[in-house]
Design a protein around this motif. Sequence first.
Motif, PDB file in Angstrom:
ATOM      1  N   GLY A 223       0.825  -1.198   0.000  1.00 17.61           N
ATOM      2  CA  GLY A 223       0.000   0.000   0.000  1.00 17.61           C
ATOM      3  C   GLY A 223       0.859   1.247   0.000  1.00 17.61           C
ATOM      4  O   GLY A 223       2.094   1.184   0.070  1.00 17.61           O
ATOM      5  N   VAL A 224       0.201   2.390  -0.078  1.00 16.53           N
ATOM      6  CA  VAL A 224       0.898   3.671  -0.164  1.00 16.53           C
ATOM      7  C   VAL A 224       0.205   4.674   0.752  1.00 16.53           C
ATOM      8  O   VAL A 224      -1.022   4.676   0.879  1.00 16.53           O
ATOM      9  CB  VAL A 224       0.908   4.218  -1.611  1.00 16.53           C
ATOM     10  CG1 VAL A 224       1.646   5.548  -1.691  1.00 16.53           C
ATOM     11  CG2 VAL A 224       1.550   3.218  -2.558  1.00 16.53           C
ATOM     12  N   ILE A 225       1.010   5.526   1.394  1.00 15.15           N
ATOM     13  CA  ILE A 225       0.497   6.631   2.201  1.00 15.15           C
ATOM     14  C   ILE A 225       0.999   7.929   1.590  1.00 15.15           C
ATOM     15  O   ILE A 225       2.202   8.139   1.464  1.00 15.15           O
ATOM     16  CB  ILE A 225       0.959   6.514   3.660  1.00 15.15           C
ATOM     17  CG1 ILE A 225       0.398   5.230   4.283  1.00 15.15           C
ATOM     18  CG2 ILE A 225       0.519   7.736   4.471  1.00 15.15           C
ATOM     19  CD1 ILE A 225       0.995   4.891   5.628  1.00 15.15           C
ATOM     20  N   LEU A 226       0.064   8.780   1.174  1.00 14.28           N
ATOM     21  CA  LEU A 226       0.401  10.058   0.552  1.00 14.28           C
ATOM     22  C   LEU A 226       0.188  11.174   1.562  1.00 14.28           C
ATOM     23  O   LEU A 226      -0.929  11.381   2.038  1.00 14.28           O
ATOM     24  CB  LEU A 226      -0.477  10.303  -0.677  1.00 14.28           C
ATOM     25  CG  LEU A 226      -0.527   9.191  -1.729  1.00 14.28           C
ATOM     26  CD1 LEU A 226      -1.505   9.562  -2.838  1.00 14.28           C
ATOM     27  CD2 LEU A 226       0.856   8.942  -2.322  1.00 14.28           C
ATOM     28  N   VAL A 227       1.262  11.877   1.902  1.00 15.56           N
ATOM     29  CA  VAL A 227       1.192  13.019   2.817  1.00 15.56           C
ATOM     30  C   VAL A 227       1.380  14.272   1.976  1.00 15.56           C
ATOM     31  O   VAL A 227       2.494  14.587   1.553  1.00 15.56           O
ATOM     32  CB  VAL A 227       2.251  12.919   3.918  1.00 15.56           C
ATOM     33  CG1 VAL A 227       2.132  14.088   4.887  1.00 15.56           C
ATOM     34  CG2 VAL A 227       2.123  11.599   4.666  1.00 15.56           C
ATOM     35  N   ASN A 228       0.285  14.979   1.716  1.00 17.92           N
ATOM     36  CA  ASN A 228       0.316  16.108   0.786  1.00 17.92           C
ATOM     37  C   ASN A 228      -0.045  17.415   1.481  1.00 17.92           C
ATOM     38  O   ASN A 228      -1.084  17.501   2.137  1.00 17.92           O
ATOM     39  CB  ASN A 228      -0.676  15.889  -0.368  1.00 17.92           C
ATOM     40  CG  ASN A 228      -0.193  14.840  -1.347  1.00 17.92           C
ATOM     41  OD1 ASN A 228       0.996  14.753  -1.643  1.00 17.92           O
ATOM     42  ND2 ASN A 228      -1.110  14.032  -1.841  1.00 17.92           N
ATOM     43  N   PRO A 229       0.800  18.434   1.340  1.00 16.29           N
ATOM     44  CA  PRO A 229       0.393  19.767   1.788  1.00 16.29           C
ATOM     45  C   PRO A 229      -0.603  20.364   0.810  1.00 16.29           C
ATOM     46  O   PRO A 229      -0.802  19.830  -0.296  1.00 16.29           O
ATOM     47  CB  PRO A 229       1.707  20.554   1.797  1.00 16.29           C
ATOM     48  CG  PRO A 229       2.551  19.875   0.767  1.00 16.29           C
ATOM     49  CD  PRO A 229       2.159  18.419   0.791  1.00 16.29           C
ATOM     50  N   ALA A 230      -1.230  21.461   1.199  1.00 13.17           N
ATOM     51  CA  ALA A 230      -2.152  22.138   0.288  1.00 13.17           C
ATOM     52  C   ALA A 230      -1.374  22.714  -0.888  1.00 13.17           C
ATOM     53  O   ALA A 230      -0.196  23.071  -0.761  1.00 13.17           O
ATOM     54  CB  ALA A 230      -2.889  23.249   1.026  1.00 13.17           C
ATOM     55  N   PRO A 231      -2.005  22.816  -2.068  1.00 16.77           N
ATOM     56  CA  PRO A 231      -1.326  23.438  -3.212  1.00 16.77           C
ATOM     57  C   PRO A 231      -0.920  24.866  -2.883  1.00 16.77           C
ATOM     58  O   PRO A 231      -1.589  25.565  -2.122  1.00 16.77           O
ATOM     59  CB  PRO A 231      -2.390  23.403  -4.319  1.00 16.77           C
ATOM     60  CG  PRO A 231      -3.365  22.352  -3.895  1.00 16.77           C
ATOM     61  CD  PRO A 231      -3.371  22.365  -2.411  1.00 16.77           C
ATOM     62  N   LEU A 232       0.191  25.313  -3.461  1.00 14.69           N
ATOM     63  CA  LEU A 232       0.640  26.680  -3.248  1.00 14.69           C
ATOM     64  C   LEU A 232      -0.312  27.658  -3.913  1.00 14.69           C
ATOM     65  O   LEU A 232      -0.870  27.371  -4.979  1.00 14.69           O
ATOM     66  CB  LEU A 232       2.052  26.870  -3.824  1.00 14.69           C
ATOM     67  CG  LEU A 232       3.168  26.115  -3.107  1.00 14.69           C
ATOM     68  CD1 LEU A 232       4.487  26.302  -3.853  1.00 14.69           C
ATOM     69  CD2 LEU A 232       3.306  26.566  -1.672  1.00 14.69           C
ATOM     70  N   PRO A 233      -0.532  28.817  -3.302  1.00 15.94           N
ATOM     71  CA  PRO A 233      -1.437  29.806  -3.917  1.00 15.94           C
ATOM     72  C   PRO A 233      -0.845  30.368  -5.200  1.00 15.94           C
ATOM     73  O   PRO A 233       0.371  30.390  -5.395  1.00 15.94           O
ATOM     74  CB  PRO A 233      -1.557  30.885  -2.839  1.00 15.94           C
ATOM     75  CG  PRO A 233      -0.348  30.730  -1.994  1.00 15.94           C
ATOM     76  CD  PRO A 233      -0.006  29.275  -2.013  1.00 15.94           C
ATOM     77  N   THR A 234      -1.724  30.838  -6.083  1.00 16.82           N
ATOM     78  CA  THR A 234      -1.295  31.405  -7.375  1.00 16.82           C
ATOM     79  C   THR A 234      -1.710  32.862  -7.521  1.00 16.82           C
ATOM     80  O   THR A 234      -1.606  33.418  -8.606  1.00 16.82           O
ATOM     81  CB  THR A 234      -1.898  30.577  -8.527  1.00 16.82           C
ATOM     82  OG1 THR A 234      -3.322  30.562  -8.395  1.00 16.82           O
ATOM     83  CG2 THR A 234      -1.365  29.158  -8.516  1.00 16.82           C
ATOM     84  N   LYS A 235      -2.178  33.474  -6.453  1.00 18.05           N
ATOM     85  CA  LYS A 235      -2.533  34.888  -6.474  1.00 18.05           C
ATOM     86  C   LYS A 235      -2.167  35.508  -5.136  1.00 18.05           C
ATOM     87  O   LYS A 235      -1.759  34.811  -4.196  1.00 18.05           O
ATOM     88  CB  LYS A 235      -4.017  35.079  -6.764  1.00 18.05           C
ATOM     89  CG  LYS A 235      -4.935  34.637  -5.629  1.00 18.05           C
ATOM     90  CD  LYS A 235      -6.381  34.897  -5.969  1.00 18.05           C
ATOM     91  CE  LYS A 235      -7.301  34.560  -4.804  1.00 18.05           C
ATOM     92  NZ  LYS A 235      -7.134  35.457  -3.660  1.00 18.05           N
TER      93      LYS A 235
END
Length: 768
Positions: A223-235
Amino acid sequence: MNLKTGILLTLILLFGFKANAQNCNFSIRGKIVHLENNEPIEAAYVWVVEAEEGAVSDQNGNFTVKNLCSGTYTITIQYLGHKDIRDIVKIESNTFSKTYRLEDEAMELSGVEIHGHRDAVQTTTAVSSLYGENLLESRGENLGESLKRISGVSTFSTGNSIAKPVIHGMHSNRIMIMNNGIRLEGQQWGAEHAPEIDPFLADEITVIKGAETVRYGPEAMGGVILVNPAPLPTKKTSKTNLNFVGGTNGRMGNLNLAHVGGSDKIKGLGYRIQGSAKRSGNVKSPGYFQENTGVNELNLSTSLGYSSTKLGIEAYYSLFHSELGILKDSHTGNLSDLKDIIENGRPFADGEFSYDIVNPKQRVTHHLAKLKSHYHISESWKLNFQYGFQLNHRQEFDKRRGNLNKKASLDLELYTNTIDLYVNHTHKNELSGTWGISLIQQANTNVPGTGVTPLIPNYDMVNAGLYAMEKFSKGPLEVEAGVRYDFRNVSTARYINQELRTSDLAYQNLSAFIGGLYHISPDLTFNSNLGSAWRSPNVNELFSEGLHHGAAAVEIGDPDLESEKSLKWINELQYDGQKTHLEFTAYLNPIRDYIYLNPTGETYVSLRGTFNVYEYVQANAFFYGFDFAGSYQFTTKINGYLKGSIVQAKNIDNDSYFPFIPSNRMDWGVSYDFAKASDSRTNKITLSNVLVARQNREPDFDIAPAPPAYALFNLAYQKQLTLGENKLNLGLQVQNLFNTSYKDYMNRFRYFTYDMGRNVLLKINYEF
């Protein structure tokens, strides 16, 4: 009118009505995704013009418009920041199904922020996630403890401060952890080597329960565990998040501060910086303190990214540093002491509270740097490049005499370089896919000067993988298949008794999968995935020879071990009703040449103490089991949930069981919501209960019998306040409410101590 004439007229009227009547039980069903990455779009608006009926897509991108008559209709689909779709369809069957892909619109929209560059989790296997309120509840816990909120996930622990995630009975090098898209590479082979990752950096933690070798490589067979931060803002934006967690048990304090921002002058430029610090002292079991079980932790991460319609680039760096004590009583002086403490089941002394961390202890520093870029070759094709560098420095200290006590007994530096180059293709029709290559180069070095023979040798490892995956999506149906070839070379060297021992090993294998997902109805979904996987033996499994200090055990490897090969079939059924949510997952997983650490029943006596001896062996295994999770809204105020899992792991060769496989467990809870119906802010109290059965499926030999079953009650209160435009989230949790004495079978220190007693946690989150 006579009877025959009446019957004739009645039949004429009935058949005439039937011939002219329309069937208005037809439906239009579909799925809405991003053209760029096939990620589902939630809250897209669908309007059927002629019928004057509409719908809104759900979190999986699905929508349904019911009660339509046969005929031709005009469908419009709208989602802010994307080009509208206008489609003309003809309905002649009961259900019309189609997948719609929305394209980002290249225009300025005031107040709209478009995130289109985070890769979606595109898999047809079972996926569960922690996010939002559930993730907020887990703040202050390590990664393993946080993930226990997901059915089918448990922990393999060494005391109360070290926990590794377990998915369907698999852990360590069979589970891949992705830190912001980079495979986390530490000395994860050790049972007491916790993942070097700060859960505070995550905006979402996703667990993929199937064999994902094709997608991620050989270490993803479990299995896999994905630890993702929020996407960076673009504005232009500026947001700060402050978290504080305090706990009574261990007198723990944990502080986290994160800030994200975007540039007004450079469109598409965003950044994030976050840091956290944690300190706790000796953990208390009911009636006594566990001596030398404190933790000191300091973490930092930062990101800088730029995104335009054609090009995206992101740089990321994280630092994880921890120092933690190893239970003093796990290192005993002689064989008699070892037998006595195992028989007693707990330390003989009650101990006292202290923040001091002395030998035996661990000190771990992990650096991770990433550079990722993508370029849109065309509307349908995207080229991706990612480079990652990691340095893991692990030191384990033992109780030794004189100046040797200041030196690490195990001192390892692991350097890892990874390169991923792949292309995504998505089209306005039903096809999408990924083709790529991945390269891993790794070097492990034993830092000299420890005064002991290294537990594992120095080694160099190179792995090259080539893979391709294709996905077909049409309305309620998704079908996916993929294939991957990997080649791995491992070269080792070390001195034992002034003799140089070297080896050069090569492994290769082909893995493949096929899976499908079908939306039986708007509320009911079924998915099935069959995948082959493999894993070459780790260096520690091949060449361990000596005392593993952090585990308080002697480990012996076998250089003749073969690669593991598995075939996992996983099926999941999900129901999402208005008041009811149900998930049921079942799996079969035969594994050839399964490698495990087996207690021999022998002990090793040295000047540093007496330790149990374990050896790495192989056998053919058969894992199977199921997970279930459900929730029900009894009233507008009262909600309940129930979840659990059962794992069976048979040793086929001798018709016995494997050690350290999770026992049956169930978790249920009921919550009461104090908030008014018009108030969306959280204000609820939850009483929950964890039931863990005794592990009756024990191996033929263990140092001590499995502990009895136990039941723990927990209480939690959450409240959200609005301070102007800012949010304040308050939480109060009482874990092990009745201060129950218990031992968990999956805790390697269950031989020496009971688990943690009552713990009261105060959690404060302020968003401004």
